[in-house]
Structure formats: structure tokens, C-alpha cells
Design an enzyme around this catalytic site. Structure first.
Site, short mmCIF file in Angstrom:
data_model
loop_
_atom_site.label_atom_id
_atom_site.label_comp_id
_atom_site.label_asym_id
_atom_site.label_seq_id
_atom_site.Cartn_x
_atom_site.Cartn_y
_atom_site.Cartn_z
N SER A 73 -0.77 12.74 1.00
CA SER A 73 -0.30 11.40 1.36
C SER A 73 0.15 11.33 2.81
O SER A 73 0.29 10.25 3.37
CB SER A 73 0.91 11.00 0.51
OG SER A 73 0.73 11.32 -0.82
N HIS B 227 -7.15 9.91 -0.47
CA HIS B 227 -5.76 9.67 -0.84
C HIS B 227 -5.68 8.63 -1.96
O HIS B 227 -5.85 7.43 -1.72
CB HIS B 227 -4.96 9.21 0.39
CG HIS B 227 -3.52 8.92 0.08
ND1 HIS B 227 -2.79 7.98 0.75
CD2 HIS B 227 -2.69 9.45 -0.86
CE1 HIS B 227 -1.57 7.95 0.25
NE2 HIS B 227 -1.49 8.83 -0.72
N GLU C 69 -7.56 5.60 0.00
CA GLU C 69 -7.68 5.77 1.45
C GLU C 69 -8.60 6.96 1.70
O GLU C 69 -8.37 8.04 1.15
CB GLU C 69 -6.31 6.05 2.08
CG GLU C 69 -5.50 4.79 2.34
CD GLU C 69 -4.16 5.11 3.02
OE1 GLU C 69 -3.68 4.26 3.79
OE2 GLU C 69 -3.59 6.20 2.78
N ASN D 276 1.21 4.60 3.99
CA ASN D 276 2.54 5.20 3.99
C ASN D 276 3.20 5.17 5.36
O ASN D 276 4.43 5.17 5.47
CB ASN D 276 2.48 6.63 3.44
CG ASN D 276 2.38 6.62 1.92
OD1 ASN D 276 2.69 5.60 1.28
ND2 ASN D 276 1.94 7.71 1.34
#
Ligand code: 3H9
Length: 701
Positions: free
Chosen positions: A407, A428, A440, A478
Site C-alpha cells: 500500500s 494494490h 491501483e 493513500n
């Protein structure tokens, strides 16, 4: 120019064939072509008219690319009226997905037949619209109120056999559609079937009461969206006033929807989602590697969810962990998840069994050596991931794709642990991985083109929405989340409570407030991630001080029954906890922060403009390919309401100059180091340019 619609006569039936790839959208040329076919059939000696499409589907609706441009005659409502008014019997022959305006053409025909694997639907609600060519008035007359409400407010297509049962279509064709449809038309003629105009059909008894009874449920499901309630109003009209009057109201409400910012947002999302899977510097014909078997390293929650996603799409999956206990634990979670899906009616028992049988556990790297794709999903620690990749480099066959589900970690550094960095990529997933749609795809400078192309195709095969990112801490989602969570936690210290901050965001439209999301994910996850960072990268300690104290007190979130809230053990409902407010007050005191009233508008602006500013930095730095990609990440990965279009579309819609002015103001009040405007934002405001305009002119698709 060649017309996308042709007319010929077969066995004295006029056949109108639409051929407008890829989805036979009802562009102006198509509408004009159908109209001319209907007129020609009226003028010559044919017994009936058949409307059919070439290619992969019957018309999938109005041409969305024409929306917002001046309407050109014949527009769709005129065309469907002319079809219905025809004195020659009109039959529509459906295959693929007859959607929106496409299905409205069929509804205005006098009879409808379809192949068994076709589906019909009115998905306009997903674009913030309503069926605007008689669909809201004709559907209840053919299929009844309950079917009409379901079809139009959910937007979910209905398979042909179910549509037959509901009365929306009249006949299922076996075998070749054109031959079967011609045969069906001849039978209607031979039987003396009347010209049956849907607008003249009666509505079912008690329809008005039925509509009224569904209002509360539709309003609840709409959660802030305008279109479902407008659709209900149209259906109410359909069953209470004459057709012409209801049709007029449909037109008014369609126009209203078209001008509603919610529809602009949802149309943006429609195209952004389709663009996101296109990689700008990758030719369309880039070769792909074959993927048959997938191996997952790490049988935790994430690994199990990824295994399910791959198995559900038909891949053979091996789930590897260090010892048998870990593998068994992982597989038992997978079992529980499948059982839950069967219980909730998401999957049949047989289908669940077939998917589950595709997943096998192992503890030996040698067992996975022949896999085509391996996805590492071990604990979020760079050294550990590097060790796993060194091991994969030793074990995996040449040509295998080596993916990490990290992540945050540096995918370049992970790739450097192997002798084949060109085969390494980030995939991801978002938790729970078998449910969340976002994926992702993280490319490094060394990732090979065919690895990228294969990963995009794999993502679509496992029914995820892929978005490409370059490497940075936290990638797109993130990295932005850090700013969003920073502001949520600062609002707590400055005077908010978990409940007031979360409610502000939920009332605005987020699926869940930020602090509730923290509790759901587990506060220990962020705590451990912070611990693994060098101190200079952890950010201002006061931001996460409350969360740190909660973790240290054993309040890890929902899984321990308490975090930012307490949770009812039976219902899992969150309950505000005065103890948490005491902790917040203590921390505020510790840092000399005077608490004040913070209203919902301030919370919303700080969190959303923070998000948008970081998103614009990400686009400006080339981490994301385009603004729409950032929006898709937030909609599919973070519960951002699609009808707001994503953080960047939202910023564009409120005005980038307003966003920049607010950011500068926040900088003065809360610290310029936290609120540096994105260079792209400053540039766009200086040029008086919107993001949509910038993307169209400078950035392309
Ligand atoms: C309407 O009908 C209003 C009326 O009631 C009233 C009017 C007065 N127009 O999704 P895909 C493009 S509102 C223009 O990747 P799939 C799409 O952008 C409409 N373009 O394929 C893509 O282009 P590109 C109601 C459209 O097989 C390409 O086609 N209808 C349209 O995964 C392939 O699309 C809808 O909302 C369109 N209507 O899925 C249906 N549709 O290759 C919307 C698609 O350049 N469409 N394109 O990226 C869909 O749900 C899916 O596209 C469909 C095919 C299921 C049809």
C-alpha cells in the site's frame, strides 16, 4: 457519408439494421437512419418492420457524447413517437444489452423479441438522469409498477427470460436472431396480431398506491441522489394522468436532470472510468503474457481476498504462507467469506463450491514456481517484502509477472531485490479485496510494457476498476488519504468530536466518516505503518496522538469493540464515547490548542480541499495520468459519492479559484507548511482554466 443504418426488404418485411460500433449508440445519424427506414416502410408495400442491430449489442442508449450539445432533429422522443405511430407492425429484435434510449426504441415498437442471453435495462439513473424518451411512461404499462421502479431506480439490467416473465418483452428467439425475429414477425402477421401501442395500454389496478408505498424505500436508497426520486415522480405520473401529460412531465424532469450538477458528475465518472484503463504511452496492440495460474504469497485477509477475486474469474490459485497453520487459517476465512456470499444470495452454492475448489494452499515455494502471476501480500514491511522478492526471483519461472500488493512501500526498491525488475509491478488491492472494485496498478520506470498491458487486462478480467499510478509514498489513494485523515484529526483537536467530524462528511455524501473508516480498518494498521517510518517522515506527532493513545489503550477499532467510538457487540452500531472526548481534550491541552466550535462546513472544506490539493499535486507530478483517474480512485476505493464526481471534479465544480483562496486562507490559519497549494492549481487559476478544460486541451485522453 455512409449511414450507420441500412434498410432492406426480406420476405416483404422492411428490415432496419443499425450498425454503429462499438455499442450502436443512438447518435444523430442513427436516429435519422431509423426515421428514414420507418418512413420508407410506410411508403412501400411491406407488411411489417423489423428493427435489429449488427455487432455486439442492440443500441446501448442515447449517444452520451452528444449530451450538452444542441439537440438535432429527430431527437429521440420524436423518433420513438414516430415508431409507435407507425401503421405497419414494428418488431424490435434484441441481443446484447438493450439499454436506455435503445430499450426505449424497443418499448415504442409494437412487439419485442430477444435472444435468451440478451438483457434489457434503463441505466440512466447511473448518469444522474431518467429515461427521457418515454421509458418512464411505457415501462409501467408493460411491466407493472414494481418492475418499473426496480429497473429504473437501480439501473441494473434484467436478463431476457426475466423480462419475458415481467411482460417487457414478448418472445425469446432460439438460434440466429435475425432468422428467428423474421419468423416471429411472420407469425404475428399470420395470427392477425394487432398493432399494439404501449402508450395506449392501461396501467395495473392499484398502481398509484403501489408507487406511494415505495417512496420511502427509494428515498432511503437514493442517499442524496436526485435522479431516483425524479424517476419515481415520473412513474407516479404514468399511473395517475393520461400518457401525453406524463410524457410532458418526463420531458421537464429529464431536462432538469440534464442540468443538475449530479448528472454532470456522473457522466464525468462514466468516461473517467473508461479512460482510466488506457495507458497513454502504451500502444493498443502491446502484446500480453498468458495468465492461467496465479499464486498469492501471504494467506492473511488481503491474500485470501485476492485469491477469491482471481478464483471467481476462473483462475487456478495457490495461496502460500510460511506454515500449515497460517495457510489453514487463511483458507478457513476464504470458506467463511464464500459461505457468507451464498447466504446473502450473491453466489449459488454450486458456483461458490466451484470457485473455492480453484484455491489450493501450500507452504512450498517450489509448488508455485510455474505460476504465471504471483502477487505478494505479506505484512507491510519493506525488508520482508524484499526478502520475498529475492526468493521469488530464485524460484519463479522466467516470464512470470511478480506483483506486490504493497500500500505504501517503494516498488522500485522491491523490484531491485530481483534480477528482473522489468517483470515487477504493484497491484494494490483494497480491503476487502474480493469486494472492493479499485485496483491501483503501480508501474516503475523499469516495468516492461507487456507486464503493464497484461496487468490492466488481468484487472478487468477479475472485474476490478484499474487505475495506473507511478511510485510515490502511498501511491494515489493513500497519499491523498494522509492529508484527509490529517485534517480529520486536527479538527478533532481543535474542537470536534468523532461524531461531529464523521457526520459532517457523511451528510455531505461520503459512505462513511473518516474516523469510522479508521475504526473499521483497525487503528493498529496506521500505528504500525507510522512505526515503520523514519521519524522525519512520520509527520507532526500531534496529528496522530489521539489515535496512538487509543491503540496503546487497546482500542484498535471495531475488532476490539472500541476505537474512536464504542461498538454495540450485537449490532456493531457505533456509539459516541465520552472517554474518547476526554482523551482528545487532554491531547489538545498537551499541545496548547484552544478548542472551539467547528461547524460542518469547515470540516467539509478542510478535508475535501486538502484531498483535492494533494490530488492536483499527484497529477502535476505525473504520478496519476489524468485528473479523472484520481476521481476514480476515490469513488471506487474510498467511498466518495459518485454523484459528486470525485475530489478533483468536485474542486472543479465549486471553482478552482475558490479552492485556491480557501487553501491560502487555511495556510494563514493553520500553517503554511500544511497548506502549500499544488503548482497545477496555481497555474490553472492563473490561466483561468478549469481542470476539465485543461485535460481536454493539454492532457488529452
Ligand atoms: C439515455 O439513453 C437517455 C435516454 O433515455 C433519453 C434521451 C433523450 N454513448 O463500457 P465499454 C462507449 S442515456 C456513447 O468499455 P462494455 C464507451 O465510452 C444512456 N458512447 O464496453 C467506450 O468508448 P471507448 C443510457 C458509449 O462492453 C465504448 O463505447 N445508456 C455509450 O464493457 C465501449 O464501452 C447507458 O447508460 C453511449 N451510450 O460495456 C449505457 N455506451 O472505447 C452506457 C458506451 O472510446 N454503456 N459507449 O472508451 C454501458 O453501460 C456499457 O458501455 C455497455 C458495454 C454495457 C453498453
Amino acid at each position: 457519408m455512409n449511414s450507420p443504418v441500412s434498410f432492406d426488404v426480406v420476405d416483404n418485411i422492411g428490415v432496419i439494421t443499425i450498425d454503429n460500433p462499438p455499442v450502436n449508440a443512438l447518435s444523430h445519424a442513427v436516429r435519422a437512419g431509423i426515421q428514414s427506414g420507418i418512413r420508407e416502410a410506410a411508403a412501400i408495400d411491406v407488411d411489417a418492420v423489423l428493427i435489429i442491430c449488427a455487432g455486439r449489442t442492440f443500441c446501448a442508449g442515447a449517444d452520451i457524447t452528444e449530451f450538452g450539445k444542441p439537440p438535432k432533429s429527430p431527437w429521440l422522443p420524436e423518433l420513438v413517437d414516430e415508431i409507435e405511430a407507425s401503421d405497419k407492425l414494428v418488431v424490435a429484435a434484441l441481443h446484447g444489452t438493450a439499454l436506455g434510449g435503445g430499450f426505449e426504441v424497443a418499448l415504442a415498437s409494437h412487439y419485442r423479441c430477444a435472444v435468451a442471453d440478451a438483457a434489457v435495462g434503463l441505466p440512466e439513473v447511473k448518469l444522474g438522469l431518467l429515461p427521457g424518451a418515454g421509458g418512464t411512461q411505457r415501462t409501467p404499462r408493460l411491466g407493472g409498477v414494481a418492475t418499473a421502479v426496480q429497473l429504473m431506480t437501480s439501473g441494473t439490467p434484467m436478463p431476457a427470460p426475466q423480462a419475458l416473465e415481467a411482460g417487457l418483452i414478448d418472445h425469446i428467439v432460439d438460434g440466429d436472431l435475425k432468422a428467428g425475429a423474421l419468423q416471429y414477425t411472420k407469425k404475428l402477421l399470420a395470427d392477425g396480431a394487432p398493432i399494439r401501442r404501449t402508450s395506449e395500454l392501461p396501467v395495473e389496478a392499484g398502481a398509484a398506491e403501489l408507487v406511494a408505498g415505495m417512496r420511502a424505500e427509494v428515498a432511503k436508497r437514493a442517499r442524496g441522489q436526485h435522479a431516483p426520486l425524479r424517476i419515481l415522480e415520473c412513474i407516479e405520473q404514468a399511473v395517475t394522468v393520461p400518457f401525453a401529460e406524463g410524457y410532458r412531465r418526463e420531458r421537464e424532469l429529464f431536462t432538469e436532470s440534464m442540468q443538475d450538477p449530479q448528472s454532470a458528475a456522473l457522466r464525468h465518472v462514466f468516461f473517467a472510468e473508461r479512460n482510466a484503463s488506457k495507458i497513454k504511452d502504451l500502444p493498443k496492440d502491446t502484446p500480453q503474457r498468458d495468465i492461467g495460474t496465479v499464486a498469492i504469497i501471504g494467506a492473511g485477509t488481503m491474500g485470501g481476498g485476492i485469491a477469491m477475486s482471481a478464483a471467481n474469474a476462473g483462475y487456478s490459485v495457490q495461496l502460500l504462507d510460511i506454515d500449515k497453520d497460517a495457510v489453514d487459517r487463511g483458507l478457513s476465512v476464504v470458506d467463511r467469506n464464500y459461505a457468507g456470499m451464498v447466504k446473502r444470495g450473491k453466489l449459488s452454492e454450486d458456483a461458490a463450491k466451484a470457485c473455492r475448489e480453484k484455491i489450493r494452499g501450500t507452504t512450498a515455494y517450489a509448488d508455485i514456481a510455474a505460476a504465471d502471476l504471483v502477487i505478494e501480500a505479506v505484512f507491510e514491511n519493506l525488508d520482508l517484502k524484499k526478502k520475498v522478492f529475492a526468493q521469488l526471483d530464485e524460484t519463479m519461472k522466467q516470464g512470470a509477472i511478480l506483483a506486490t500488493n504493497t500500500s505504501y512501500q517503494d516498488v522500485d526498491a522491491i523490484a531491485a531485490a530481483t534480477g528482473r525488475p522489468q517483470d515487477v509491478i504493484g497491484l494494490h488491492f483494497f480491503s476487502p479485496a474480493h469486494i472492493m472494485k479499485l485496483l491501483e496498478i503501480v508501474r516503475t520506470d523499469k516495468t516492461a510494457d507487456d507486464v503493464l498491458a497484461t496487468s490492466m487486462a488481468f484487472a478487468r478480467k477479475i472485474r476490478k476498476v484499474p487505475v495506473l499510478s507511478r511510485v510515490c509514498y502511498g501511491f494515489i489513494g493513500n497519499r491523498m488519504l494522509r492529508v484527509y485523515m490529517r485534517e480529520a484529526q486536527l479538527c478533532l483537536l481543535e474542537g470536534g468530536t468523532p461524531e461531529s467530524v464523521d457526520t459532517a462528511m457523511e451528510d455531505w455524501g461520503m459512505a462513511m466518516g473518516p474516523l469510522s473508516v479508521g475504526d473499521l480498518a483497525g487503528l493498529d494498521v496506521g500505528y504500525k505503518a507510522r512505526e515503520s517510518l523514519p521519524p522525519e517522515e512520520r509527520g507532526d506527532p500531534k496529528v496522530t496522538r489521539v489515535a496512538d493513545l487509543l491503540v496503546e489503550a487497546g482500542r484498535l477499532g471495531q475488532k476490539t469493540g472500541a476505537g474512536f467510538y464504542r461498538y454495540d457487540p450485537d449490532t456493531r452500531k457505533r456509539i459516541p464515547d465520552p472517554e474518547v472526548v476526554t482523551i482528545i481534550e487532554q491531547v489538545a491541552n498537551e499541545y496548547g490548542i484552544a478548542r472551539r466550535d467547528i461547524d460542518a462546513a469547515e470540516v467539509v472544506d478542510r478535508l475535501l480541499f486538502g484531498l483535492a490539493n494533494e490530488g492536483l499535486k499527484i497529477v502535476g507530478e505525473g504520478i496519476a495520468q489524468r485528473p479523472g483517474d484520481v476521481d476514480i480512485v476515490y469513488i471506487y476505493g474510498y467511498g466518495f459519492p459518485a454523484y459528486r464526481g470525485g475530489p478533483l471534479h468536485y474542486a472543479d465544480s465549486v471553482g478552482l479559484d475558490h479552492v485556491l483562496a480557501s487553501i491560502r486562507e487555511f495556510g494563514k490559519r493553520f500553517g503554511a507548511e500544511l497548506w502549500t497549494p499544488a503548482p497545477l492549481l496555481e497555474e490553472l487559476v492563473a490561466n483561468k482554466q478549469s481542470l476539465a478544460d485543461w485535460q481536454e486541451h493539454n492532457n488529452g485522453i
